[in-house]
Design a protein around this motif. Structure first.
Motif: not given
Length: 143
Positions: A66-82
């Motif tokens: 789910d995390f890497f899927g959110d990264l692929a979708d451009g989720s701001g929350r996931a990118w801020s974690i990464a």
């Protein structure tokens, strides 16, 4: 002969820049790896301890999918974690960038020399209009 000495200086500057660039790339890559792989696991375990399990029969692998899927979708929350650890470290480095340089510029004291004398604190006298007596606070008590 001066040309050879000048070339040696240029090579050492170039080597210094190359080493610094290599260090910065490795440093940023390690913090990015932390943000991509370790921080999500920490979030998963802390979230599970505080708020309960992540979904029904969902484990850490489902969380990563789910995390890497959110990264692929451009989720701001996931990118801020990464990217959060990298950005935080570089922000802290930017705040303290001149600290080491200031310490180097100061001349060290000789062990034989006494330290410079301290200045006495300057007392500021209260300015009062001419002709008026100083204010006296009343005492409260049996003294």
């Amino acid at each position: 002969m001066n040309a050879a000495a000048h070339t040696d200086d240029d090579v050492s500057d170039e080597q210094r820049r190359t080493r610094r660039l290599r260090f910065e790339l490795i440093f940023a890559s390690l913090w990015l790896a932390f943000g991509l792989f370790l921080l999500p696991a920490l979030i998963f375990w802390v979230g599970g301890a505080l708020m309960g399990p992540y979904g029904e029969n969902a484990g850490l692998s489902t969380f990563y999918v789910d995390f890497f899927g959110d990264l692929a979708d451009g989720s701001g929350r996931a990118w801020s974690i990464a990217l959060g650890p990298v950005l935080l470290i570089y922000l802290l480095r930017a705040v303290f960038i001149g600290v080491k340089a200031d310490e180097v510029e100061r001349e060290p004291l000789d062990e034989d020399e006494p330290p410079p004398p301290r200045r006495a604190p300057v007392k500021k006298e209260a300015k009062r209009p001419a002709g008026r007596p100083a204010r006296v606070e009343p005492r409260m008590g049996n003294d």
